[in-house]
Motif scaffolding. Structure first.
Motif, PDB file in Angstrom:
ATOM      1  N   SER A  65      17.030   3.656 -26.733  1.00 31.48           N
ATOM      2  CA  SER A  65      15.840   2.802 -26.813  1.00 31.48           C
ATOM      3  C   SER A  65      16.091   1.392 -26.282  1.00 31.48           C
ATOM      4  CB  SER A  65      15.330   2.750 -28.246  1.00 31.48           C
ATOM      5  OG  SER A  65      16.319   2.217 -29.095  1.00 31.48           O
ATOM      6  N   SER A  66      17.333   1.026 -26.043  1.00 28.06           N
ATOM      7  CA  SER A  66      17.636  -0.285 -25.482  1.00 28.06           C
ATOM      8  C   SER A  66      18.154  -0.178 -24.049  1.00 28.06           C
ATOM      9  CB  SER A  66      18.673  -1.013 -26.336  1.00 28.06           C
ATOM     10  OG  SER A  66      19.873  -0.280 -26.404  1.00 28.06           O
ATOM     11  N   SER A  67      17.856   0.935 -23.414  1.00 30.79           N
ATOM     12  CA  SER A  67      18.321   1.187 -22.047  1.00 30.79           C
ATOM     13  C   SER A  67      17.156   1.400 -21.105  1.00 30.79           C
ATOM     14  CB  SER A  67      19.217   2.427 -21.996  1.00 30.79           C
ATOM     15  OG  SER A  67      20.343   2.281 -22.821  1.00 30.79           O
ATOM     16  N   ALA A  68      17.247   0.779 -19.931  1.00 28.48           N
ATOM     17  CA  ALA A  68      16.353   1.184 -18.857  1.00 28.48           C
ATOM     18  C   ALA A  68      16.784   2.579 -18.403  1.00 28.48           C
ATOM     19  CB  ALA A  68      16.436   0.202 -17.694  1.00 28.48           C
ATOM     20  N   MET A  69      15.837   3.393 -18.002  1.00 29.04           N
ATOM     21  CA  MET A  69      16.141   4.745 -17.557  1.00 29.04           C
ATOM     22  C   MET A  69      15.625   4.941 -16.139  1.00 29.04           C
ATOM     23  SD  MET A  69      17.745   6.112 -20.060  1.00 29.04           S
ATOM     24  CE  MET A  69      17.776   7.813 -19.505  1.00 29.04           C
ATOM     25  N   GLY A  70      16.344   5.756 -15.396  1.00 28.64           N
ATOM     26  CA  GLY A  70      15.938   5.977 -14.014  1.00 28.64           C
ATOM     27  C   GLY A  70      16.149   7.404 -13.578  1.00 28.64           C
ATOM     28  N   TRP A  71      15.495   7.755 -12.503  1.00 27.14           N
ATOM     29  CA  TRP A  71      15.699   9.027 -11.814  1.00 27.14           C
ATOM     30  C   TRP A  71      16.119   8.726 -10.380  1.00 27.14           C
ATOM     31  CZ3 TRP A  71      15.649  13.819 -13.959  1.00 27.14           C
ATOM     32  CH2 TRP A  71      15.035  13.977 -15.214  1.00 27.14           C
ATOM     33  N   PHE A  72      17.104   9.480  -9.932  1.00 28.47           N
ATOM     34  CA  PHE A  72      17.586   9.412  -8.563  1.00 28.47           C
ATOM     35  C   PHE A  72      17.620  10.821  -8.002  1.00 28.47           C
ATOM     36  CE2 PHE A  72      19.298   5.031  -8.209  1.00 28.47           C
ATOM     37  CZ  PHE A  72      19.135   4.634  -9.528  1.00 28.47           C
ATOM     38  N   ARG A  73      17.755  10.924  -6.690  1.00 29.94           N
ATOM     39  CA  ARG A  73      17.895  12.249  -6.078  1.00 29.94           C
ATOM     40  C   ARG A  73      18.859  12.171  -4.917  1.00 29.94           C
ATOM     41  NH1 ARG A  73      11.786  12.839  -3.466  1.00 29.94           N
ATOM     42  NH2 ARG A  73      12.051  11.307  -1.762  1.00 29.94           N
ATOM     43  N   GLN A  74      19.453  13.329  -4.636  1.00 30.15           N
ATOM     44  CA  GLN A  74      20.398  13.407  -3.529  1.00 30.15           C
ATOM     45  C   GLN A  74      20.229  14.727  -2.819  1.00 30.15           C
ATOM     46  OE1 GLN A  74      24.487  12.656  -4.613  1.00 30.15           O
ATOM     47  NE2 GLN A  74      25.018  12.097  -2.521  1.00 30.15           N
ATOM     48  N   ALA A  75      19.892  14.643  -1.557  1.00 28.81           N
ATOM     49  CA  ALA A  75      19.787  15.826  -0.704  1.00 28.81           C
ATOM     50  C   ALA A  75      21.117  16.029   0.008  1.00 28.81           C
ATOM     51  CB  ALA A  75      18.655  15.626   0.302  1.00 28.81           C
ATOM     52  N   PRO A  76      21.398  17.244   0.445  1.00 29.64           N
ATOM     53  CA  PRO A  76      22.668  17.516   1.131  1.00 29.64           C
ATOM     54  C   PRO A  76      22.893  16.600   2.324  1.00 29.64           C
ATOM     55  CG  PRO A  76      21.567  19.572   0.597  1.00 29.64           C
ATOM     56  CD  PRO A  76      20.593  18.466   0.281  1.00 29.64           C
ATOM     57  N   PRO A  87       8.294  19.309   1.068  1.00 33.76           N
ATOM     58  CA  PRO A  87       9.639  19.841   1.351  1.00 33.76           C
ATOM     59  C   PRO A  87      10.712  18.752   1.370  1.00 33.76           C
ATOM     60  CG  PRO A  87       8.028  20.915   2.745  1.00 33.76           C
ATOM     61  CD  PRO A  87       7.293  19.820   2.024  1.00 33.76           C
ATOM     62  N   GLU A  88      10.372  17.558   1.795  1.00 34.90           N
ATOM     63  CA  GLU A  88      11.348  16.464   1.834  1.00 34.90           C
ATOM     64  C   GLU A  88      11.717  15.933   0.449  1.00 34.90           C
ATOM     65  OE1 GLU A  88       8.470  16.657   3.556  1.00 34.90           O
ATOM     66  OE2 GLU A  88       7.518  14.668   3.741  1.00 34.90           O
ATOM     67  N   ASP A  89      11.053  16.421  -0.600  1.00 33.80           N
ATOM     68  CA  ASP A  89      11.439  16.070  -1.964  1.00 33.80           C
ATOM     69  C   ASP A  89      12.580  16.965  -2.470  1.00 33.80           C
ATOM     70  OD1 ASP A  89       7.956  15.616  -2.685  1.00 33.80           O
ATOM     71  OD2 ASP A  89       9.456  14.033  -2.354  1.00 33.80           O
ATOM     72  N   THR A  90      12.948  17.965  -1.696  1.00 34.23           N
ATOM     73  CA  THR A  90      14.032  18.862  -2.080  1.00 34.23           C
ATOM     74  C   THR A  90      15.342  18.100  -2.224  1.00 34.23           C
ATOM     75  OG1 THR A  90      13.020  20.792  -1.033  1.00 34.23           O
ATOM     76  CG2 THR A  90      15.409  20.842  -1.343  1.00 34.23           C
ATOM     77  N   ALA A  91      15.958  18.218  -3.400  1.00 31.25           N
ATOM     78  CA  ALA A  91      17.195  17.500  -3.699  1.00 31.25           C
ATOM     79  C   ALA A  91      17.666  17.872  -5.099  1.00 31.25           C
ATOM     80  CB  ALA A  91      16.964  15.985  -3.631  1.00 31.25           C
ATOM     81  N   VAL A  92      18.860  17.417  -5.429  1.00 33.14           N
ATOM     82  CA  VAL A  92      19.310  17.430  -6.822  1.00 33.14           C
ATOM     83  C   VAL A  92      18.823  16.129  -7.456  1.00 33.14           C
ATOM     84  CG1 VAL A  92      21.268  17.486  -8.383  1.00 33.14           C
ATOM     85  CG2 VAL A  92      21.311  18.853  -6.283  1.00 33.14           C
ATOM     86  N   TYR A  93      18.154  16.258  -8.571  1.00 27.44           N
ATOM     87  CA  TYR A  93      17.597  15.086  -9.267  1.00 27.44           C
ATOM     88  C   TYR A  93      18.478  14.733 -10.461  1.00 27.44           C
ATOM     89  CZ  TYR A  93      13.406  15.066  -6.447  1.00 27.44           C
ATOM     90  OH  TYR A  93      12.527  14.963  -5.391  1.00 27.44           O
ATOM     91  N   TYR A  94      18.800  13.442 -10.558  1.00 26.30           N
ATOM     92  CA  TYR A  94      19.680  12.944 -11.609  1.00 26.30           C
ATOM     93  C   TYR A  94      18.944  11.930 -12.476  1.00 26.30           C
ATOM     94  CZ  TYR A  94      23.437  14.775  -8.653  1.00 26.30           C
ATOM     95  OH  TYR A  94      24.261  15.590  -7.911  1.00 26.30           O
ATOM     96  N   CYS A  95      19.186  12.049 -13.762  1.00 28.36           N
ATOM     97  CA  CYS A  95      18.726  11.072 -14.739  1.00 28.36           C
ATOM     98  C   CYS A  95      19.864  10.081 -14.971  1.00 28.36           C
ATOM     99  CB  CYS A  95      18.376  11.815 -16.020  1.00 28.36           C
ATOM    100  SG  CYS A  95      18.015  10.811 -17.440  1.00 28.36           S
TER     101      CYS A  95
END
Length: 124
Positions: A30-41, A88-96
């Motif tokens: 609750s005291s952390s900013a949270m984010g999502w990232f992604r990485q394609a090959p 299709p360009e959203d294809t990636a591994v998504y990380y929290c």
């Protein structure tokens, strides 16, 4: 320590939707900013969305703005990423990721803890 576990990835057709979840352990959620990232090959890990510790502020890059929505439930220690109108360009591994002690963070190196990732594949 914060442990993050993503879920909700999968295969979807272009134009479809997916909702990713990230469950966090630890007392600092609750005291952390949270984010999502992604990485394609073969590509760098890129920022997708961020939310402030209170949930009152969000930020998106132009590539996903209007299509993706980040939210959080501090009572459940969970952050979500609703993805609509997928391409299709959203294809990636998504990380929290969690940025402990920061109200908001939009760049990779501000994040202290990472999940293992979940695969999102968008077919054309």
């Amino acid at each position: 320590q914060v442990q993050l576990v993503e879920s909700g990835g999968g295969l979807v057709q272009a134009g479809g939707s997916l909702r990713l979840s990230c469950a966090a352990s630890g007392r600092t959620f609750s005291s952390s900013a949270m984010g999502w990232f992604r990485q394609a090959p073969g590509k760098e890990r890129e920022f997708v969305a961020a939310i402030s510790w209170s949930g009152g502020s969000t930020y998106y890059p132009d590539s996903v703005k209007g299509r993706f929505t980040i939210s959080r439930d501090n009572a459940k220690n969970t952050v979500y990423l609703q993805m609509n109108s997928l391409k299709p360009e959203d294809t990636a591994v998504y990380y929290c990721a969690a940025s402990v002690g920061r109200s908001m963070a939009t760049y990779r190196y501000a994040y202290d803890y990472w999940g293992q990732g979940t695969q999102v594949t968008v077919s054309s």
